[in-house]
Design a protein around this motif. Structure first.
Motif, short mmCIF file in Angstrom:
data_model
loop_
_atom_site.label_atom_id
_atom_site.label_comp_id
_atom_site.label_asym_id
_atom_site.label_seq_id
_atom_site.Cartn_x
_atom_site.Cartn_y
_atom_site.Cartn_z
N TYR A 12 -6.06 22.25 -39.38
CA TYR A 12 -5.62 22.54 -38.03
C TYR A 12 -6.79 22.40 -37.08
O TYR A 12 -7.94 22.62 -37.46
N ASN A 13 -6.51 22.05 -35.88
CA ASN A 13 -7.49 22.17 -34.81
C ASN A 13 -7.06 23.38 -33.98
O ASN A 13 -6.03 23.34 -33.29
N TYR A 14 -7.83 24.47 -34.07
CA TYR A 14 -7.38 25.71 -33.46
C TYR A 14 -7.53 25.73 -31.95
O TYR A 14 -6.87 26.52 -31.27
N ALA A 15 -8.36 24.85 -31.41
CA ALA A 15 -8.39 24.72 -29.95
C ALA A 15 -7.07 24.12 -29.46
O ALA A 15 -6.52 24.53 -28.43
N ILE A 16 -6.55 23.14 -30.19
CA ILE A 16 -5.26 22.56 -29.84
C ILE A 16 -4.14 23.59 -30.02
O ILE A 16 -3.24 23.71 -29.17
N CYS B 44 -12.00 17.46 -35.15
CA CYS B 44 -11.00 18.40 -35.65
C CYS B 44 -11.64 19.62 -36.29
O CYS B 44 -10.93 20.53 -36.68
N ARG B 45 -12.94 19.63 -36.44
CA ARG B 45 -13.60 20.78 -37.03
C ARG B 45 -14.33 21.52 -35.93
O ARG B 45 -15.15 20.97 -35.21
N LYS B 46 -14.05 22.83 -35.81
CA LYS B 46 -14.59 23.58 -34.68
C LYS B 46 -16.10 23.54 -34.63
O LYS B 46 -16.69 23.46 -33.57
N GLN B 47 -16.74 23.58 -35.79
CA GLN B 47 -18.20 23.64 -35.79
C GLN B 47 -18.84 22.34 -35.33
O GLN B 47 -20.03 22.30 -35.03
N ASP B 48 -18.06 21.24 -35.26
CA ASP B 48 -18.63 19.95 -34.90
C ASP B 48 -18.53 19.65 -33.41
O ASP B 48 -19.02 18.63 -32.95
N VAL B 49 -17.83 20.50 -32.65
CA VAL B 49 -17.67 20.22 -31.23
C VAL B 49 -19.00 20.45 -30.53
O VAL B 49 -19.60 21.51 -30.65
N PRO B 50 -19.52 19.47 -29.80
CA PRO B 50 -20.83 19.63 -29.17
C PRO B 50 -20.80 20.60 -28.02
O PRO B 50 -19.74 20.89 -27.47
N PRO B 51 -21.97 21.14 -27.64
CA PRO B 51 -22.01 22.07 -26.51
C PRO B 51 -21.45 21.42 -25.25
O PRO B 51 -21.57 20.22 -25.04
N ALA B 52 -20.83 22.26 -24.41
CA ALA B 52 -20.22 21.75 -23.18
C ALA B 52 -20.59 22.63 -22.01
O ALA B 52 -20.21 23.79 -21.98
N PRO B 53 -21.38 22.13 -21.07
CA PRO B 53 -21.63 22.92 -19.87
C PRO B 53 -20.33 23.17 -19.12
O PRO B 53 -19.49 22.29 -19.04
N VAL C 55 -2.80 16.20 -37.74
CA VAL C 55 -3.49 17.46 -37.39
C VAL C 55 -3.09 17.90 -35.99
O VAL C 55 -2.83 19.08 -35.74
N VAL C 56 -3.03 16.94 -35.08
CA VAL C 56 -2.64 17.26 -33.71
C VAL C 56 -1.23 17.83 -33.70
O VAL C 56 -0.96 18.90 -33.12
N SER C 57 -0.30 17.14 -34.33
CA SER C 57 1.09 17.57 -34.34
C SER C 57 1.25 18.94 -34.99
O SER C 57 1.97 19.81 -34.48
N ARG C 58 0.56 19.14 -36.11
CA ARG C 58 0.65 20.40 -36.84
C ARG C 58 0.09 21.55 -35.99
O ARG C 58 0.66 22.65 -35.94
N SER C 59 -1.01 21.30 -35.31
CA SER C 59 -1.66 22.33 -34.50
C SER C 59 -0.81 22.70 -33.30
O SER C 59 -0.67 23.88 -32.96
N VAL C 60 -0.25 21.69 -32.64
CA VAL C 60 0.62 21.95 -31.49
C VAL C 60 1.83 22.77 -31.93
O VAL C 60 2.22 23.75 -31.29
N SER C 61 2.43 22.36 -33.04
CA SER C 61 3.62 23.05 -33.54
C SER C 61 3.31 24.50 -33.89
O SER C 61 4.08 25.42 -33.57
N PHE C 62 2.17 24.72 -34.54
CA PHE C 62 1.81 26.08 -34.93
C PHE C 62 1.60 26.95 -33.69
O PHE C 62 2.09 28.10 -33.64
N GLY C 63 0.89 26.45 -32.70
CA GLY C 63 0.68 27.23 -31.48
C GLY C 63 2.00 27.62 -30.82
O GLY C 63 2.17 28.75 -30.37
N ARG C 64 2.93 26.69 -30.78
CA ARG C 64 4.22 26.99 -30.16
C ARG C 64 5.02 27.99 -30.98
O ARG C 64 5.73 28.84 -30.41
N GLN C 65 4.91 27.91 -32.31
CA GLN C 65 5.60 28.90 -33.15
C GLN C 65 5.07 30.31 -32.89
O GLN C 65 5.84 31.27 -32.81
N VAL C 66 3.76 30.42 -32.76
CA VAL C 66 3.16 31.72 -32.48
C VAL C 66 3.65 32.24 -31.13
O VAL C 66 4.06 33.40 -30.99
N ALA C 67 3.62 31.38 -30.11
CA ALA C 67 4.05 31.80 -28.77
C ALA C 67 5.51 32.25 -28.77
O ALA C 67 5.88 33.22 -28.11
#
Length: 441
Positions: free
Chosen positions: A112-116, A22-31, A160-172
């Motif tokens: 929030y998870n901002y990727a979500i 849930c923390r952006k800085q902890d997501v490992p590199p992804a090819p 966190v998932v629910s809150r992040s999804v809801s926030f993204g939809r509110q913005v959209a």
């Protein structure tokens, strides 16, 4: 490590990701492999979310009826602004963009998870902007939203998932409501309005061969721009059939270039054509921006800012270019040349159904290119991979200005623009980019 394939567009996007947190800085590199063309490593891995959505949006532009270049640019712009606002990338554009007065903000002291949030926001805005997409493509939107969510949801607290999804939809929702008042909401439904009657007179635009289509989007120039334009457009040369006149000489240059074209000039004309059934000129440019963001390992926040800036620039480029087109109503080279120089002449690429001055392609490319110069540097070299699926070899440029100049002159090589169309378009696009860069992010 687990392998996750996003099947939304066949093999368009393959992501190999580690366990997300849930923390952006902890997501490992992804090819990431973008259309099997380049393998890079993202510093956070979260850029896979917007990149996957732009991949799908370009498919929708190709396959959804009515998404001509200005309409496509509009969709790209609102998608980028929605992304930017959803990831809390910095200062909100609310109060800075014309008539944008309110965008929801995340609650203080809540996680929030901002990727979500980005994923749900982009899903909703794209679904709203392409209401006439096919049932199969609507299903791809749902599928991609679910696939991206699974990248992060398993290791996040459900709240966190629910809150992040809801926030993204509110913005959209807020961005879509704002978009509905810009004058272009239904453009995809009425590219060729039957009530438009073009002016008649010497030197004025008429439908061009071979299709002789009606005028495309004659009212688009009255739409609301996102930033206040400060460009002062210079009128085109006065129409004349006198062989010594500037107008005749400009048309003659197009004619001579078309009749004595080098293989490289022909390639350039075809490379930048981006006509019907493609991702359009604006789509080509946002595709280049996403490629560069992936190659240079930018963060989600940085990518969101870049995509918003490019999108805003493309939107306003479409509006201003179309404003000038229907203000001056300059006839196309094919009409002039066949009437006054050679009645059998035809251009290298198909002439689009709207007036010549100014060049939309030059305006689009200079606007987006100005953003890329500011973000990556004026001396940055790069290789455009975006036309490989269409059978073109990757095309390399020493810097972004070279790309701008080549895209602009391509329309002259193609026989569909006078050089003064392209030069004016470059000026307008550069002015738009400067205005967009003046916003506070």
């Amino acid at each position: 490590m687990r392998s996750i394939r996003l099947p939304l567009i066949g093999c368009l996007l393959l992501i190999v990701a580690g366990m997300a947190t849930c923390r952006k800085q902890d997501v490992p590199p992804a090819p990431v492999i973008i259309e099997k063309k380049a393998v890079v490593s993202s510093s956070t891995g979260e850029i896979i979310v917007p990149v996957s959505w732009y991949q799908l949006e370009l498919k929708l532009i190709r396959e959804t009826g009515g998404f001509s270049p200005p309409v496509a640019a509009r969709a790209i712009a609102y998608t980028g602004i929605t992304l930017y606002e959803a990831v809390a990338a910095g200062r909100s554009l609310s109060g800075q963009l014309n008539a944008l007065r309110y965008v929801p903000k995340p609650d203080s002291w809540k996680r929030y998870n901002y990727a979500i949030a980005a994923n749900s926001a982009m899903a909703q805005i794209i679904r709203s902007l392409f209401p006439n997409a096919s049932a199969a493509n609507q299903q791809l939107i749902t599928q991609l939203e679910n696939d991206n969510l699974q990248l992060y949801a398993d290791t996040c607290h459900p709240d966190v998932v629910s809150r992040s999804v809801s926030f993204g939809r509110q913005v959209a929702t807020a961005i879509h409501q704002w978009s509905a008042t810009d004058g272009g909401k239904d453009g995809y439904l009425n590219n060729f309005p039957a009530d438009y009657v073009p002016p008649v007179g010497p030197g004025l635009w008429v439908p061009a061969p071979p299709a002789f289509q009606r005028a495309l989007l004659p009212y688009w120039g009255s739409n609301r721009t996102m930033v206040k334009p400060f460009t002062v457009n210079i009128p085109p040369p006065a129409f004349s059939t006198t062989t010594s006149s500037s107008f005749y000489q400009s048309a003659l240059a197009v004619y001579l270039k078309g009749t004595a074209q080098t293989p490289e000039e022909n390639l350039i004309a075809r490379y930048w054509a981006d006509g019907g059934g493609t991702f359009t000129p604006p789509g080509h440019l946002i595709a280049i921006a996403t490629q560069l963001a992936v190659e240079r390992n930018v963060s989600l926040a940085s990518a969101a800012r870049l995509f918003a800036q490019v999108g805003i620039s493309l939107n306003d480029a479409g509006i201003l270019s179309w404003k000038y087109k229907y203000k001056y109503n300059v006839l196309r080279p094919v009409t002039y040349i066949r009437t006054y120089i050679d009645s059998s002449w035809m251009p290298t690429i198909a002439t689009p159904p709207f007036p010549a001055y100014t060049s939309g392609h030059a305006t689009f490319t200079a606007a987006a290119g100005g953003i890329l110069i500011a973000r990556f540097g004026g001396n940055t070299s790069f290789t455009d991979q975006q036309k490989v699926p269409e059978g073109f070899a990757p095309r390399s440029f020493n810097n972004f200005q070279s790309m701008i100049n080549e895209a602009a002159i391509s329309r002259v090589y193609g026989g569909i623009h006078y050089e003064f169309d392209s030069e004016s378009g470059k000026q307008t696009g550069a002015d738009i980019a400067r205005r967009v860069l003046d916003l506070q992010y």
